[in-house]
Design a protein around this motif. Structure first.
Motif, PDB file in Angstrom:
ATOM      1  N   LEU A 184      10.027  27.045  68.800  1.00 27.35           N
ATOM      2  CA  LEU A 184      10.276  25.600  68.789  1.00 27.35           C
ATOM      3  C   LEU A 184      11.120  25.168  69.986  1.00 27.35           C
ATOM      4  O   LEU A 184      10.861  24.138  70.603  1.00 27.35           O
ATOM      5  CB  LEU A 184      10.941  25.179  67.485  1.00 27.35           C
ATOM      6  CG  LEU A 184      10.065  25.305  66.242  1.00 27.35           C
ATOM      7  CD1 LEU A 184      10.874  25.008  64.982  1.00 27.35           C
ATOM      8  CD2 LEU A 184       8.858  24.384  66.339  1.00 27.35           C
ATOM      9  N   ARG A 185      12.117  25.961  70.315  1.00 27.13           N
ATOM     10  CA  ARG A 185      12.970  25.604  71.462  1.00 27.13           C
ATOM     11  C   ARG A 185      12.196  25.708  72.770  1.00 27.13           C
ATOM     12  O   ARG A 185      12.311  24.855  73.642  1.00 27.13           O
ATOM     13  CB  ARG A 185      14.197  26.497  71.499  1.00 27.13           C
ATOM     14  CG  ARG A 185      15.124  26.101  72.617  1.00 27.13           C
ATOM     15  CD  ARG A 185      16.462  26.722  72.475  1.00 27.13           C
ATOM     16  NE  ARG A 185      17.348  26.112  73.429  1.00 27.13           N
ATOM     17  CZ  ARG A 185      18.578  25.779  73.169  1.00 27.13           C
ATOM     18  NH1 ARG A 185      19.060  25.970  71.967  1.00 27.13           N
ATOM     19  NH2 ARG A 185      19.328  25.258  74.096  1.00 27.13           N
ATOM     20  N   ALA A 186      11.420  26.769  72.929  1.00 22.54           N
ATOM     21  CA  ALA A 186      10.643  26.952  74.160  1.00 22.54           C
ATOM     22  C   ALA A 186       9.672  25.791  74.359  1.00 22.54           C
ATOM     23  O   ALA A 186       9.560  25.243  75.457  1.00 22.54           O
ATOM     24  CB  ALA A 186       9.892  28.280  74.123  1.00 22.54           C
ATOM     25  N   LEU A 187       8.997  25.395  73.282  1.00 25.49           N
ATOM     26  CA  LEU A 187       8.047  24.288  73.384  1.00 25.49           C
ATOM     27  C   LEU A 187       8.767  22.959  73.644  1.00 25.49           C
ATOM     28  O   LEU A 187       8.263  22.098  74.352  1.00 25.49           O
ATOM     29  CB  LEU A 187       7.192  24.198  72.120  1.00 25.49           C
ATOM     30  CG  LEU A 187       6.247  25.380  71.878  1.00 25.49           C
ATOM     31  CD1 LEU A 187       5.565  25.252  70.528  1.00 25.49           C
ATOM     32  CD2 LEU A 187       5.221  25.499  72.994  1.00 25.49           C
ATOM     33  N   GLY A 188       9.956  22.808  73.085  1.00 25.04           N
ATOM     34  CA  GLY A 188      10.728  21.593  73.302  1.00 25.04           C
ATOM     35  C   GLY A 188      11.324  21.506  74.694  1.00 25.04           C
ATOM     36  O   GLY A 188      11.503  20.419  75.239  1.00 25.04           O
ATOM     37  N   ASP A 189      11.638  22.667  75.303  1.00 24.44           N
ATOM     38  CA  ASP A 189      12.252  22.693  76.629  1.00 24.44           C
ATOM     39  C   ASP A 189      11.244  22.490  77.751  1.00 24.44           C
ATOM     40  O   ASP A 189      11.632  22.159  78.870  1.00 24.44           O
ATOM     41  CB  ASP A 189      12.975  24.030  76.870  1.00 24.44           C
ATOM     42  CG  ASP A 189      14.246  24.166  76.063  1.00 24.44           C
ATOM     43  OD1 ASP A 189      14.680  23.162  75.450  1.00 24.44           O
ATOM     44  OD2 ASP A 189      14.806  25.276  76.034  1.00 24.44           O
ATOM     45  N   ASP A 190       9.968  22.727  77.495  1.00 28.59           N
ATOM     46  CA  ASP A 190       8.967  22.682  78.567  1.00 28.59           C
ATOM     47  C   ASP A 190       7.723  21.945  78.064  1.00 28.59           C
ATOM     48  O   ASP A 190       6.961  22.471  77.259  1.00 28.59           O
ATOM     49  CB  ASP A 190       8.604  24.104  78.992  1.00 28.59           C
ATOM     50  CG  ASP A 190       7.756  24.152  80.243  1.00 28.59           C
ATOM     51  OD1 ASP A 190       7.251  23.106  80.669  1.00 28.59           O
ATOM     52  OD2 ASP A 190       7.601  25.258  80.799  1.00 28.59           O
ATOM     53  N   ALA A 191       7.527  20.729  78.580  1.00 29.17           N
ATOM     54  CA  ALA A 191       6.387  19.909  78.137  1.00 29.17           C
ATOM     55  C   ALA A 191       5.049  20.469  78.604  1.00 29.17           C
ATOM     56  O   ALA A 191       4.006  20.112  78.065  1.00 29.17           O
ATOM     57  CB  ALA A 191       6.553  18.483  78.645  1.00 29.17           C
ATOM     58  N   THR A 192       5.054  21.357  79.588  1.00 29.30           N
ATOM     59  CA  THR A 192       3.799  21.921  80.090  1.00 29.30           C
ATOM     60  C   THR A 192       3.454  23.246  79.410  1.00 29.30           C
ATOM     61  O   THR A 192       2.470  23.874  79.757  1.00 29.30           O
ATOM     62  CB  THR A 192       3.875  22.143  81.618  1.00 29.30           C
ATOM     63  OG1 THR A 192       4.897  23.090  81.905  1.00 29.30           O
ATOM     64  CG2 THR A 192       4.170  20.844  82.344  1.00 29.30           C
ATOM     65  N   LEU A 193       4.257  23.654  78.439  1.00 27.34           N
ATOM     66  CA  LEU A 193       4.074  24.935  77.758  1.00 27.34           C
ATOM     67  C   LEU A 193       3.318  24.737  76.446  1.00 27.34           C
ATOM     68  O   LEU A 193       3.555  23.772  75.726  1.00 27.34           O
ATOM     69  CB  LEU A 193       5.449  25.552  77.470  1.00 27.34           C
ATOM     70  CG  LEU A 193       5.479  26.937  76.836  1.00 27.34           C
ATOM     71  CD1 LEU A 193       5.045  27.982  77.865  1.00 27.34           C
ATOM     72  CD2 LEU A 193       6.874  27.256  76.343  1.00 27.34           C
ATOM     73  N   ALA A 194       2.403  25.657  76.169  1.00 24.88           N
ATOM     74  CA  ALA A 194       1.669  25.643  74.902  1.00 24.88           C
ATOM     75  C   ALA A 194       1.664  27.055  74.323  1.00 24.88           C
ATOM     76  O   ALA A 194       1.566  28.037  75.070  1.00 24.88           O
ATOM     77  CB  ALA A 194       0.231  25.170  75.121  1.00 24.88           C
ATOM     78  N   LEU A 195       1.788  27.151  73.015  1.00 21.27           N
ATOM     79  CA  LEU A 195       1.682  28.433  72.334  1.00 21.27           C
ATOM     80  C   LEU A 195       0.207  28.671  72.055  1.00 21.27           C
ATOM     81  O   LEU A 195      -0.429  27.926  71.316  1.00 21.27           O
ATOM     82  CB  LEU A 195       2.484  28.425  71.023  1.00 21.27           C
ATOM     83  CG  LEU A 195       2.424  29.694  70.183  1.00 21.27           C
ATOM     84  CD1 LEU A 195       3.041  30.871  70.935  1.00 21.27           C
ATOM     85  CD2 LEU A 195       3.116  29.482  68.854  1.00 21.27           C
ATOM     86  N   GLU A 196      -0.353  29.693  72.682  1.00 24.33           N
ATOM     87  CA  GLU A 196      -1.783  29.988  72.539  1.00 24.33           C
ATOM     88  C   GLU A 196      -2.055  30.845  71.308  1.00 24.33           C
ATOM     89  O   GLU A 196      -3.001  30.602  70.574  1.00 24.33           O
ATOM     90  CB  GLU A 196      -2.303  30.710  73.785  1.00 24.33           C
ATOM     91  CG  GLU A 196      -2.273  29.868  75.038  1.00 24.33           C
ATOM     92  CD  GLU A 196      -3.333  28.788  75.064  1.00 24.33           C
ATOM     93  OE1 GLU A 196      -4.380  28.941  74.387  1.00 24.33           O
ATOM     94  OE2 GLU A 196      -3.107  27.786  75.741  1.00 24.33           O
TER      95      GLU A 196
END
Length: 163
Positions: free
Chosen positions: A124-136
């Motif tokens: 959740l933090r990783a996705l919140g910190d980077d708008a260009t990141l997606a969990l595949e």
């Protein structure tokens, strides 16, 4: 006597608490100014030519493909892991660019061990910190039913603007 106590209390407040409060106010004002400047920069960068489609606007907001953009994405991902007290044990990285495409993908696969709440907070933090990141994808496993420690393999993609 009550008046002397009142004057003493006023002196303590004025001498000790007021400077700290003023420092806190100044710190908050500096942070507010920094956020306003950042918002103004992001709005300027996000401004797209008139008549541009939403997809073209999205492509215009993506950071361009570069080694620095990839390092920044990895730094944000590791920062999120560190904030959640989670060690990323192994990682593999791959940049995928198709000829003629306007978006490139930087695939990041990491392994980590921790509790389920830790892994969830990290994602959740990783996705919140980077708008260009997606969990595949993610794969979670544990050695035994009673084991609180989970082995996780997480695959993220960072979307970048292709040249």
């Amino acid at each position: 006597m009550a008046g002397a106590l009142f004057l003493l209390a006023a002196g303590v407040i004025h001498g000790h608490l007021l400077p700290r409060a003023q420092e806190d106010i100044a710190s908050l004002q500096r942070a507010s100014t920094g956020l306003r400047e950042r918002l103004a920069r992001e709005r300027t960068q996000a401004a797209a030519p008139r008549g541009a489609t939403p997809l073209a606007q999205l492509h215009g907001r993506l950071p361009p493909v570069s080694g620095q953009a990839q390092l920044d994405a990895l730094a944000r991902l590791h920062g999120a892991a560190q904030a959640c007290r989670l060690a990323l044990e192994q990682g593999s990285y791959r940049l995928e660019m198709q000829p003629g495409e306007t978006i490139a993908r930087f695939d990041i696969t990491v392994t980590a061990k921790g509790s389920y709440p830790q892994l969830r907070r990290f994602i959740l933090r990783a996705l919140g910190d980077d708008a260009t990141l997606a969990l595949e994808s993610m794969r979670l496993s544990r050695q035994s039913i009673g084991d609180a420690r989970i082995d996780g393999e997480l695959r993220f993609s960072v979307f970048l603007g292709a040249p």
